[in-house]
Each structure stands twice: as C-alpha cells, then as structure tokens.
Motif scaffolding. Structure first.
Motif, PDB file in Angstrom:
ATOM      1  N   PRO A  55       0.813  -1.244   0.044  1.00 19.61           N
ATOM      2  CA  PRO A  55       0.169  -0.069  -0.171  1.00 19.61           C
ATOM      3  C   PRO A  55       0.818   1.378  -0.231  1.00 19.61           C
ATOM      4  N   ARG A 114     -11.577   1.185  -2.580  1.00 19.88           N
ATOM      5  CA  ARG A 114     -10.338   1.736  -2.110  1.00 19.88           C
ATOM      6  C   ARG A 114     -10.090   2.932  -3.154  1.00 19.88           C
ATOM      7  N   SER A 164      -6.922   0.066  -6.027  1.00 15.49           N
ATOM      8  CA  SER A 164      -5.920  -0.095  -5.109  1.00 15.49           C
ATOM      9  C   SER A 164      -4.714  -0.023  -5.785  1.00 15.49           C
TER      10      SER A 164
END
Ligand code: UDX
Length: 442
Positions: A87, A331, A262
């Motif tokens: 991430p 996300r 993401s």
C-alpha cells in the motif's frame, strides 16, 4: 512443478487459481487463519467474476490448496510468489514494503532446494535486489534466484486478463530461473503470448510505467473534458476521434470523476517518489496525481451546481460506491470523497451499490444505505451516477421521474445520452458534454 503463493488478496488468489488452471500445483499461504479456513470451505473473500468457480474446480482437483504454514509450503515449492500488499505509505506516498520484507525473511528461513522467489506485487525498482540481499544475509547457503513477474490484472476482469494477457513480463538474471519461468508459463507460450524476458529492475519499472501511463491517459482525457465543457464540444467524440489513431489507442479515454482503486493512485504516487528519490522528478506524473486529486474534489461541486447552488437539507441519491463496476473494492473510489463532501454540505445522502456497500459502511457515516437504486431515489432532489454498473445503464426513466422530487440527474460516467434525457424531461448533467434542459423548456 510446485508453486507457493504468499498472499491471498486480489493478485495472489487470482494468480494462484489461474496457475492451477494451467495444471500447476499451487499452495496459497496467508497468515490470517480465518481467511485460509474460509478459502478451504470455498468462501471467496473478494468479489471477482468467475473466481469462485475457478477456485472450486481447482481445489476439488487437488491442484489448489490453502495453508497458514508458510514454512511447509515454501520448503516444498520450486517457485515462491510474493503477492502481499504494497500500500501507499501514510503521508509520503512511498510504497509500504513492510509486508514484502517480512515475507522475504520468512521465505529465507524456509528454503530447501533451488527456489525461484518471484515478486508478483507491484514493487519499487530495486526491490528484487533488496530481497536477494535479505535472503543471502539470512541464508548464505541457500540456492535461489529472485525474479520480477508483475501482473497487469484489472479488477472485474482479472481472470480473463491473466489467462489471455497482452504480454507476460519476466525480469531475471539467470538461465536456470528462465527455464523454470518458461515452464510455468508454457500454456501461454503455446498460445504465442509475447513473453518479455529482461532484467529485474526493468521488469519492475515496466509495471510502474504501464500503470502511470494508463493513469496519464485518464487525467489527460479528464482535462480535455473540462475544455469541452467550456467550449461546448463533446468529449466522447473527441475520445473516439483521437483513439482511432493506432498510436493513441481507444482504451482508457473515458472521461469520468477521476481514477480510484488500489493501484493507479498508489502507483502514481510511488512513481513520483521514486523519480524524486533518484533526482529525476517526473513533472508529468506529478500533474497526473494533482489533476486526479483536484478532480475528485470538484465533482460534488457539480451536484451542488445542478441543485441551484445549495444542497443543504436536500435529498441526494448516489448510485455507485466502488471505484469501478464488477468489483466490491472501494479503495480510493471517487465516490468516497464525493459522498463525504455532500454530507458536509448538509445533504441527506442515500446510497446504493450492488457490491460495495458492506465495505463502505465501515468508513462512511451519516448516509442511508439502500437495497436498490430506486429506493435511493424516492423523494430525492437529485440522483447522481458515480460508478458505471451495468444495472444503472437501463434504469426506468419514467419511473425515476415519478420517484424524484425534481428530475435532475448528474451522470459522472456519461452512461446516458443528452438528447434522450431531454426528451424524457430531465435536467441532465454529464462529463465533457453540453448540459441539457427538459424538452418542454427548450
Ligand atoms: C489497473 C490496471 O488497469 C491494471 O493493469 C493493473 O494491474 C492494476 O490497476 P484496476 O485498478 O483494477 O487495474 O482498474 P482499471 O480498470 O484500470 O480502472 C482504474 C480506475 O480508472 C477506475 O477508477 C476507473 O473508473 C478509471 N478509469 C478507467 C477511467 O476513469 N477511465 C477509463 O477510461 C478507464
């Protein structure tokens, strides 16, 4: 050949299921016990069309297994794939590689025979080299190679993207690793899928360059859409007019509320940091990130404008929370910023999404969650479409007009045609195309 897949998220689980579909024995490893137990019982933790059947078939055949015992899986594997999350690091945009380093150390402790360690996750250039150093330091005796094999899967079409890729990219620097990776992808070799063998750093950069270029196309077309709006031009015709040029290509030229997901947001930020860290700042990717961030904030302002400048106390129906259709992933979805801003401005927001609401409930407050699009539209002053789910493409416009207090529709994905909406008596606002008033008001 045996593969151990470390990480059972969007990339790991899809890749493992597809490799087992090729006839390869794959053991998925995750540290979360309940996730592994769920997978063994056939519960798929993510919404990805076709994944449940693929997992079930290959689990039944015995080619696909699940375990929390990384040591056992790695000790028996010829290839170990790292598909753990990378991430954005809070605050500075660098990729957070803590999961990668932890996995590399666990793998180092478990290697038995010659093993190829593959980075499947998107990792900064040079990560493969660092993984190699970690393993060498912990296990000077280990016989291994590190390979970069980035994936190019789109959520919602991940299985098709895996089984019918435009290309496979493999970064390595040993013939023995090349032999093993060629055997792994033999089913695609047979289909004559282009397989690019290069060095590890180049493969790692190809992944970032691909994602940031696609994101650049999106921010570019979104800026052109803004220009269309002030000039009275039509963005869909512009996109078609440039996209038919083989040098440009028709895909990823759909103007909208900005890219989420993401990958694009984190990979564009990470590439900006990588470029800065190496004293070659990327002015283009910096601009891509800024255009996208500014755009998400602008979008709720368009809803306010459609409501004559104020939404305080008004009821707004929001259709779509996921960052794209055919996924449950929310996300960095533009919907999140838009919904939060509408709530802050005093609106009563009613939300519907076919797959993303469970996830969204844990991070969005002060909205009403509805079980259908029509329920969200009851007595609403305006309805806005933010995610282009197929079920929003054929809404019953006559029924909507009866449900809404005012026939106002703000379409952030250009699903409908202005002429049609005018005929149906809507105040219709969209992206990069002229606004239309109800025909009766012409
Ligand atoms: C992306 C890349 O496409 C894939 O190759 C990579 O492996 C992972 O990241 P993904 O994020 O799953 O895949 O979805 P994608 O279909 O690329 O869409 C990303 C975002 O861009 C979405 O928010 C989508 O709505 C937006 N988008 C996409 C546009 O706004 N316009 C377009 O024309 C295409």
């Amino acid at each position: 050949m045996k593969v151990a897949m470390i990480g059972t998220g969007y990339v790991g689980l899809v890749s493992a299921a597809c490799f087992s579909e090729f006839g390869i024995n794959v053991t998925c490893v995750d540290r979360i016990d309940e996730k592994i137990r769920g997978l063994i019982e056939g519960h798929i933790p993510i919404y990805e069309p076709g994944l449940d059947a693929l997992v079930e078939n290959n689990t039944r055949s015995g080619r696909l297994t699940f375990t929390t015992d990384l040591k056992d899986a790695v000790s028996k594997a010829d290839i170990v794939m790292l598909a753990v999350g990378t991430p954005s690091r809070r605050g500075d945009g660098h990729a957070d590689l803590s999961y990668v380093w932890a996995a590399a150390e666990e793998v180092a402790e478990s290697i038995n025979n010659y093993t190829v360690i593959v980075t499947k996750s998107t990792v900064p250039v040079g990560t493969g080299e660092k993984i190699s150093q970690i393993i060498k330091r912990m296990r000077p005796d280990a016989n291994f190679d590190v390979v970069s094999n980035p994936e190019f899967l789109r959520e919602g079409s991940a299985i098709d993207d895996f089984l019918r890729p435009d290309r496979v990219v493999v970064g390595l620097d040993s013939d023995r690793a090349k032999e093993l990776m060629s055997a792994l992808y033999r089913p695609l070799f047979i289909r004559e899928t282009p397989i690019i063998f290069t060095d590890t750093k180049t493969a790692e950069l190809i992944k970032y360059a691909a994602n940031t270029f696609l994101a650049t196309k999106i921010s570019f077309i979104n800026e052109i859409a803004n220009l269309c709006e002030v000039l009275g031009a039509n963005i869909q015709d512009v996109a078609k007019g440039i996209g038919l040029d083989g040098r440009i290509g028709e895909k990823f030229l759909n103007a909208g509320p900005g890219f989420g997901g993401s990958c694009f947001p984190k990979d564009t930020r990470a590439l900006v940091r990588i470029a800065e860290d190496n004293n070659t700042p990327s002015h283009i990717v910096n601009a891509v990130v800024k255009v996208n961030e500014d755009r998400k904030a602008q979008m709720s302002g368009r809803i306010v404008a459609a409501c004559d400048g104020s939404i305080d106390g008004k009821s707004i129906a929001v259709l779509g929370v996921t960052f794209k259709p055919n996924t449950d992933d929310i996300r960095e979805s533009p919907s999140l910023d838009i919904i939060r801003d509408l709530v802050v401005r005093g609106a009563n927001v009613k939300v519907y999404d076919p797959e993303g609401m469970e996830e969204a409930k844990s991070i969005i407050d002060d909205v009403t969650w509805c079980s259908t699009a029509y329920e969200a539209m009851v007595d609403a002053n305006v309805v806005t479409i933010i995610t282009e789910w197929n079920e929003f493409r054929a809404l019953d416009l006559k029924r909507i007009k009866l449900l809404l207090k005012e026939p106002i529709l703000v379409d952030f994905r250009n699903i409908y045609r202005p002429e049609e909406m005018s005929e149906e008596g809507f105040y219709y606002y969209s992206i990069g195309r002229p606004d239309v008033l109800p025909k009766t008001e012409k």
